[in-house]
Design an enzyme around this catalytic site. Structure first.
Site, mmCIF file in Angstrom:
data_model
loop_
_atom_site.group_PDB
_atom_site.id
_atom_site.type_symbol
_atom_site.label_atom_id
_atom_site.label_comp_id
_atom_site.label_asym_id
_atom_site.label_seq_id
_atom_site.Cartn_x
_atom_site.Cartn_y
_atom_site.Cartn_z
ATOM 1 N N ARG A 1 -3.545 2.727 8.089
ATOM 2 C CA ARG A 1 -3.811 1.512 7.301
ATOM 3 C C ARG A 1 -2.607 0.584 7.300
ATOM 4 O O ARG A 1 -1.475 1.021 7.152
ATOM 5 C CB ARG A 1 -4.150 1.886 5.856
ATOM 6 C CG ARG A 1 -5.433 2.692 5.701
ATOM 7 C CD ARG A 1 -5.606 3.162 4.258
ATOM 8 N NE ARG A 1 -6.875 3.823 4.050
ATOM 9 C CZ ARG A 1 -7.968 3.236 3.559
ATOM 10 N NH1 ARG A 1 -7.923 1.968 3.228
ATOM 11 N NH2 ARG A 1 -9.089 3.918 3.403
ATOM 12 N N ARG B 1 -3.093 -1.431 -6.632
ATOM 13 C CA ARG B 1 -2.227 -2.610 -6.558
ATOM 14 C C ARG B 1 -2.516 -3.468 -7.773
ATOM 15 O O ARG B 1 -3.572 -3.335 -8.403
ATOM 16 C CB ARG B 1 -2.473 -3.391 -5.273
ATOM 17 C CG ARG B 1 -3.895 -3.900 -5.121
ATOM 18 C CD ARG B 1 -4.146 -4.465 -3.741
ATOM 19 N NE ARG B 1 -5.561 -4.770 -3.543
ATOM 20 C CZ ARG B 1 -6.115 -4.982 -2.367
ATOM 21 N NH1 ARG B 1 -5.390 -4.911 -1.263
ATOM 22 N NH2 ARG B 1 -7.394 -5.273 -2.267
ATOM 23 N N LYS C 1 0.831 -1.205 0.000
ATOM 24 C CA LYS C 1 0.000 0.000 0.000
ATOM 25 C C LYS C 1 0.865 1.254 0.000
ATOM 26 O O LYS C 1 0.661 2.179 -0.795
ATOM 27 C CB LYS C 1 -0.929 -0.025 1.213
ATOM 28 C CG LYS C 1 -1.938 1.116 1.210
ATOM 29 C CD LYS C 1 -2.871 1.020 2.398
ATOM 30 C CE LYS C 1 -4.023 0.078 2.153
ATOM 31 N NZ LYS C 1 -3.849 -1.290 2.611
ATOM 32 N N TYR D 1 14.642 -34.335 -15.381
ATOM 33 C CA TYR D 1 13.186 -34.424 -15.537
ATOM 34 C C TYR D 1 12.519 -34.530 -14.174
ATOM 35 O O TYR D 1 13.151 -34.866 -13.167
ATOM 36 C CB TYR D 1 12.787 -35.622 -16.414
ATOM 37 C CG TYR D 1 13.045 -36.978 -15.790
ATOM 38 C CD1 TYR D 1 12.116 -37.585 -14.946
ATOM 39 C CD2 TYR D 1 14.224 -37.672 -16.052
ATOM 40 C CE1 TYR D 1 12.352 -38.824 -14.374
ATOM 41 C CE2 TYR D 1 14.476 -38.913 -15.498
ATOM 42 C CZ TYR D 1 13.527 -39.490 -14.648
ATOM 43 O OH TYR D 1 13.769 -40.705 -14.082
ATOM 44 N N GLY E 1 -7.896 -7.567 3.836
ATOM 45 C CA GLY E 1 -8.787 -7.718 4.974
ATOM 46 C C GLY E 1 -8.217 -8.467 6.152
ATOM 47 O O GLY E 1 -8.890 -8.634 7.163
ATOM 48 N N HIS F 1 -15.217 -8.468 0.740
ATOM 49 C CA HIS F 1 -14.220 -9.337 1.372
ATOM 50 C C HIS F 1 -14.327 -10.760 0.845
ATOM 51 O O HIS F 1 -13.328 -11.393 0.485
ATOM 52 C CB HIS F 1 -14.410 -9.321 2.891
ATOM 53 C CG HIS F 1 -13.565 -10.324 3.621
ATOM 54 N ND1 HIS F 1 -14.002 -11.611 3.894
ATOM 55 C CD2 HIS F 1 -12.313 -10.249 4.097
ATOM 56 C CE1 HIS F 1 -13.053 -12.270 4.519
ATOM 57 N NE2 HIS F 1 -12.013 -11.478 4.660
ATOM 58 N N ASN G 1 9.329 -38.917 -1.574
ATOM 59 C CA ASN G 1 8.399 -39.258 -0.493
ATOM 60 C C ASN G 1 9.147 -39.997 0.620
ATOM 61 O O ASN G 1 9.120 -39.599 1.791
ATOM 62 C CB ASN G 1 7.270 -40.149 -1.024
ATOM 63 C CG ASN G 1 6.420 -39.457 -2.056
ATOM 64 O OD1 ASN G 1 6.464 -38.238 -2.195
ATOM 65 N ND2 ASN G 1 5.639 -40.223 -2.794
ATOM 66 N N GLY H 1 13.339 -40.571 -5.021
ATOM 67 C CA GLY H 1 12.040 -40.885 -4.429
ATOM 68 C C GLY H 1 11.840 -40.002 -3.216
ATOM 69 O O GLY H 1 12.124 -40.401 -2.082
ATOM 70 N N ARG I 1 9.935 -49.511 -11.903
ATOM 71 C CA ARG I 1 10.537 -49.826 -10.604
ATOM 72 C C ARG I 1 10.184 -51.258 -10.229
ATOM 73 O O ARG I 1 9.003 -51.627 -10.207
ATOM 74 C CB ARG I 1 10.002 -48.860 -9.535
ATOM 75 C CG ARG I 1 10.636 -49.089 -8.173
ATOM 76 C CD ARG I 1 10.139 -48.067 -7.154
ATOM 77 N NE ARG I 1 8.748 -48.308 -6.764
ATOM 78 C CZ ARG I 1 8.067 -47.500 -5.946
ATOM 79 N NH1 ARG I 1 8.625 -46.396 -5.484
ATOM 80 N NH2 ARG I 1 6.818 -47.781 -5.616
ATOM 81 N N CYS J 1 10.672 -38.685 -8.854
ATOM 82 C CA CYS J 1 9.377 -39.321 -9.114
ATOM 83 C C CYS J 1 8.477 -39.332 -7.891
ATOM 84 O O CYS J 1 7.445 -39.996 -7.889
ATOM 85 C CB CYS J 1 9.573 -40.744 -9.633
ATOM 86 S SG CYS J 1 10.475 -41.824 -8.503
ATOM 87 N N MET K 1 -5.473 -7.701 8.028
ATOM 88 C CA MET K 1 -4.912 -6.874 9.099
ATOM 89 C C MET K 1 -5.777 -5.636 9.280
ATOM 90 O O MET K 1 -6.852 -5.517 8.689
ATOM 91 C CB MET K 1 -3.453 -6.549 8.798
ATOM 92 C CG MET K 1 -2.563 -7.791 8.837
ATOM 93 S SD MET K 1 -0.849 -7.430 8.437
ATOM 94 C CE MET K 1 -0.981 -6.907 6.738
ATOM 95 N N ARG L 1 5.001 -48.215 -10.804
ATOM 96 C CA ARG L 1 5.073 -48.947 -9.537
ATOM 97 C C ARG L 1 4.554 -50.366 -9.771
ATOM 98 O O ARG L 1 3.344 -50.588 -9.787
ATOM 99 C CB ARG L 1 4.241 -48.246 -8.464
ATOM 100 C CG ARG L 1 4.545 -46.774 -8.252
ATOM 101 C CD ARG L 1 3.520 -46.187 -7.274
ATOM 102 N NE ARG L 1 3.693 -44.774 -7.043
ATOM 103 C CZ ARG L 1 3.107 -43.814 -7.765
ATOM 104 N NH1 ARG L 1 2.318 -44.143 -8.792
ATOM 105 N NH2 ARG L 1 3.272 -42.545 -7.476
ATOM 106 N N SER M 1 16.767 -41.766 -9.811
ATOM 107 C CA SER M 1 15.459 -41.119 -9.672
ATOM 108 C C SER M 1 15.227 -40.907 -8.181
ATOM 109 O O SER M 1 15.251 -41.863 -7.401
ATOM 110 C CB SER M 1 14.345 -41.986 -10.265
ATOM 111 O OG SER M 1 13.110 -41.315 -10.141
#
Length: 895
Positions: free
Chosen positions: A91, A335, A22, A870, A100, A451, A786, A784, A631, A850, A102, A576, A782
């Protein structure tokens, strides 16, 4: 000495980290010569110091004195003067837009004496007392922490006594009574009187704005939008201009283009005889901005000129707040406007065509999250619908769910897996949790700049606002529509954020045009194709031309592989194979694992081989000419064994009844022998391939036979064999030796050359730390991510996300779940180290990822910077990854 306060003329739009969005934009408009009320901005550095130390920096008070004196000189008025008072607005304004979330307080400087002077100068007692009651109400809520309901009840009582529901029907005497009541509310609920010293009002309000940075709703919004918690907010102090001085005054919000669709035209809301927050609060329904041309032609003409100036200057859709004070136009804020996902793509391409930006900049201005929103289903236009009402199409999408009337209920019911629609007369910032939990938001008041609309657009939530025909009674938990139709809490509604329509019951949904485009069902060059589809095609084509990262898909069936290819996948990055052994095949794997003799195991493997070969033929055919990474089997062992507890009970019951159970007793002994307390870290992956002879060999033989058959038919097959859960190079060497032997054997049998890359998944910290050794025996890595995230953090994903992650997010320990977006400092460091050391040992080492992170926008940027070749993700995330890979390339300066 640190500089904590800047006059508007001292700043510019590039200083938003210091002056907030602002403040920086007020400074920019000031320097453009636009009609901006004078003022100054207190920096984000002052806020951070206050939040850190619990008090303002010692230099701040003197700097505020200096700039306040200059403001008073410029206006020819003094703050709180009894004869002709200067009033200011205070403000908030963070570097990142948080609409909205703050605090703002208007009319600071009014007290029992200066209100009389304001009435005389304005020749309007009603206006003066209305401004005073607004100050006390906002100050009480924002600074003193008084529940706003106390003020609302008191105000409603006065209106009821006067026989009206509109504040415009109250005169100066009525509003003076409201002020007296509000001051009593302050005393009763805060234990102190409303401060009469204008400078005390200013100082307390600045502190309250600083503190609002860490309000619960601001924290929630930052977490939702992934805004860093350590930025702080700036505070702009601006001379008040008044839109509540009568019918020739007013306040409004304008967009230079439609923020919902991107269509060019005059968009916004205007409210005559109103001040500041009235428009966005939705307390009275607005008129369309075009109506201003009739009400005040000169201000309308000037506003359109300023809008055009700002759009050319910012080279983007602009969101503008303005006030008209007795025919004089003032600009209060601008803005880069929040917009829907559809508008983001359309506007970006429009600006390219207008020569304001190039295609690289257009690509920067859209995101993978926005593209994902555009792929969501829409309502079926051919389905029967029972329309209840029509409001404003504030944020597009199709949402269906059970009606709820407050945020707490929305959160609770959504947590139980129920789809809900949050229905309110108007939302306020405290409704953020409910808006996040709901499928969509419906309000009976407010417009496209309320809002509800602004926040819903920002988070991609479907929203219909200003459905005036609906009477919402939150206390009675019902809404009433035309003809007396009642909808109770729990009843189903469907809302269309693209048309503003509200329907009773559940409406079927269909694929969006963007999804049809990715499926290949829509030709973007055909006559009549929507501007949105053409824009998506244009930006996706540019992203593909700019990106360095290839994008593959995680797919286990020919159907998934074919869909991924339509979506632009350049191969399969993860098949998989354990997913191929579900259902009826599960028993075959169980036989392999539990076999007590080589003959038993061999027989089971012989039955599995043709099934696997058929699977791989299907995958290779769908991905002809592209790499397919397979895999080898990698399930936790317990997934393919009978449940120990159930089997134990079955044996015990049989023995109790004297029934024969020899087979189950033997099976129970085998399962107990193989039982693991922590199967995620047990006999799985490469360990299973080494311990169970012939298992991996059977899979490799199926791959080889499928490849040989298709190659004889002229199909280009590019298999890549991935060995999972390797922690030591010796494990990889053992399996790779067997794999090469099987490939060689099948090549001799078929008389077809059978080459395949052999690589491994990097999903253990030790693998990352010894990547240089492993790369000597691997042709590709590759990541993994996770499992790498689980093993690096010591987290079990299935357990921790439901137990303590929400608390970690609330406390700011996590900005985002490390399973959702890559932990760049920890897990990411292992990825970089393994990539660097792997390539040092083998320069031609192919690198990919992956895990689920392969389709996460922020993570894609990380993988680009880390030098991977990749990313691989679910088929439906392929377009998102393609877009973000292009954005990563231009962000990194590639090409």
């Amino acid at each position: 000495m640190s500089k904590y306060v800047y006059a508007f003329a001292e700043g510019n739009r590039d200083m938003k980290d210091l002056l907030g969005g602002k403040g920086a934009n007020l400074a920019e408009m000031t320097n453009l010569g636009l009609p901006v009320p004078p003022g100054f901005t207190i920096t984000t550095e002052a806020c951070r110091a206050y939040l850190s130390d619990g008090r303002e920096p010692v230099e701040l008070a003197g700097q505020v004195d200096e700039h306040l004196a200059a403001l008073q000189d410029a206006m020819g008025k003094k703050l709180g003067d009894a004869d002709d008072p200067l009033l200011v607005s205070v403000r908030s304004g963070a570097a990142a837009s948080m609409p909205g979330m703050m605090e703002t307080v208007l009319d600071v400087g009014l007290n029992d004496r200066s209100v009389q002077g304001l009435a005389r100068v304005a020749d309007d007692g009603r206006f003066a007392w209305d401004s005073y009651r607004r100050l006390i109400q906002m100050f009480g809520k924002t600074v003193l922490g008084i529940d706003g309901e106390h003020f609302d009840v008191a105000f409603d009582d006065v209106k009821r006594q006067r026989g009206t529901d509109s504040d415009l029907d109250l005169d100066a005497v009525d509003l003076q009574a409201v002020v007296d009541t509000f001051k009593s509310v302050v005393t009763e609920h805060s234990g102190r009187q409303f401060p009469q010293d204008p400078r005390e009002q200013l100082d307390l309000t600045v502190r309250a704005v600083f503190e609002s940075w860490n309000s619960p709703r601001a924290i929630t919004y930052r977490r939702q939008e992934q805004i860093p918690a350590d930025l702080g907010t700036a505070v702009s102090v601006v001379a008040m201009v008044f839109g509540n001085l009568g019918p020739d005054s007013g306040t409004g919000v304008a967009f230079t283009r439609d923020p919902a669709s991107g269509e060019q035209g005059v968009y916004g809301d205007y409210l005559a005889n109103a001040q500041g927050e009235d428009v966005v609060a939705g307390i009275r329904n607005t008129v369309a901005l075009a109506e201003l041309e009739r009400l005040d032609p000169e201000s309308y003409r000037q506003l359109l000129e300023i809008m055009a100036t700002l759009e050319r200057h910012y080279r983007d859709l602009c969101d503008i707040e303005f006030t008209i004070e007795r025919g004089r136009l003032w600009m209060l804020q601008t803005r880069v406007g929040k917009r829907t996902a559809a508008a983001a793509f359309v506007v970006a391409c429009q600006l390219v065509d207008e020569g304001l930006i190039d295609l690289d900049e257009a690509l920067r201005r859209v995101t993978g999250d926005q593209l994902s929103q555009l792929m969501f289903p829409w309502f079926d236009t051919d389905a029967a619908k029972d329309r209840l009402a029509v409001g404003m199409n504030a944020s597009p999408g199709a949402a269906t769910g059970a009606v709820v009337f407050d945020s707490a209920t929305a959160v609770a019911r959504a947590a139980e897996g129920e789809r809900v629609i949050l229905v309110r007369r108007e939302t306020n910032p405290d409704d953020l949790h409910g808006m996040i939990a709901a499928q969509g938001v419906l309000t009976s008041r407010g417009g496209r700049t309320s809002h509800a609309a602004v926040v819903a657009r920002g988070m991609g939530r479907t929203c219909v606002c200003g459905a005036e025909a609906l009477e919402v009674d939150a206390a009675a938990r019902r809404l009433t529509g035309p003809g007396g139709v009642e909808v109770a809490e729990g009843d189903i509604l469907s809302i269309d954020g693209s048309t503003g329509e509200v329907f009773l019951g559940e409406v079927p949904v269909v694929d969006s045009p963007v999804m049809e485009y990715f499926e290949g069902a829509l030709d973007p060059t055909a006559e009549g194709t929507s501007e949105l589809v053409r824009a998506v095609d244009r930006i996706m084509s540019h992203a593909d031309s700019r990106r360095r990262l290839a994008v593959r898909a995680n797919a286990d069936t020919g159907e998934d592989a074919a869909r991924a290819r339509r979506f632009g996948a350049q191969g399969i990055g993860l098949c998989r194979t354990e997913h191929m052994f579900l259902g009826d095949r599960r028993e075959l794997v169980e036989r392999v694992v539990l076999a007590e003799t080589e003959d038993e195991r061999g027989a089971a493997l012989d039955e599995l081989l043709p099934l696997q070969r058929s699977d791989f033929i299907e995958l290779f055919t769908a991905m002809a000419g592209l790499p397919v990474t397979i895999r080898l089997l990698d399930p936790p062992l317990h997934e393919f064994l009978p449940d120990l507890t159930e089997l134990s009970v079955r044996v015990a019951v049989a023995q109790e009844r004297g029934e024969p159970a020899d087979k189950d007793v033997a099976l129970l002994a085998a399962v107990r022998r193989l039982h693991e307390d922590n199967p995620m870290f047990g006999l799985r992956g490469v360990r299973l391939g080494i311990v169970v002879p012939g298992l991996f060999g059977m899979q490799v033989r199926a791959i080889a036979q499928a490849a040989a058959q298709l190659r004889r038919d002229g199909v280009d097959v590019q298999p890549e064999i991935m060995i999972p859960l390797v922690g030591a190079v010796q494990e990889l060497q053992a399996v790779a030796e067997e794999t090469n032997a099987v490939l060689a054997d099948e090549s001799r049998r078929s008389a077809v050359p059978l080459d395949a890359l052999i690589g491994t998944m990097i999903e253990l910290p030790r693998a990352a730390l010894t990547a240089g050794q492993i790369a000597e025996s691997a042709q590709f890595f590759s990541f993994g991510t996770n499992d790498l995230t689980q093993t690096t953090w010591g987290f079990s994903r299935d357990d921790v996300e439901g137990s303590f992650f929400s608390r970690y997010l609330d406390r700011g320990i996590f900005g985002v779940s490390p399973f959702e977006s890559i932990d760049a400092d920890g897990v990411g460091r292992l990825v970089r180290l393994a990539a660097d050391e792997g390539r040092a040992a083998r320069p031609d080492l192919k690198l990919g990822v992956c895990g689920e992170h392969g389709g996460d926008p922020d993570s894609v940027h990380f993988f680009h910077a880390a030098g991977l070749d990749y990313v691989s993700c679910s088929p439906f995330r392929v377009p998102v990854a393609r877009l973000e890979a292009g954005r990563a390339a231009i962000a990194g300066g590639d090409g």
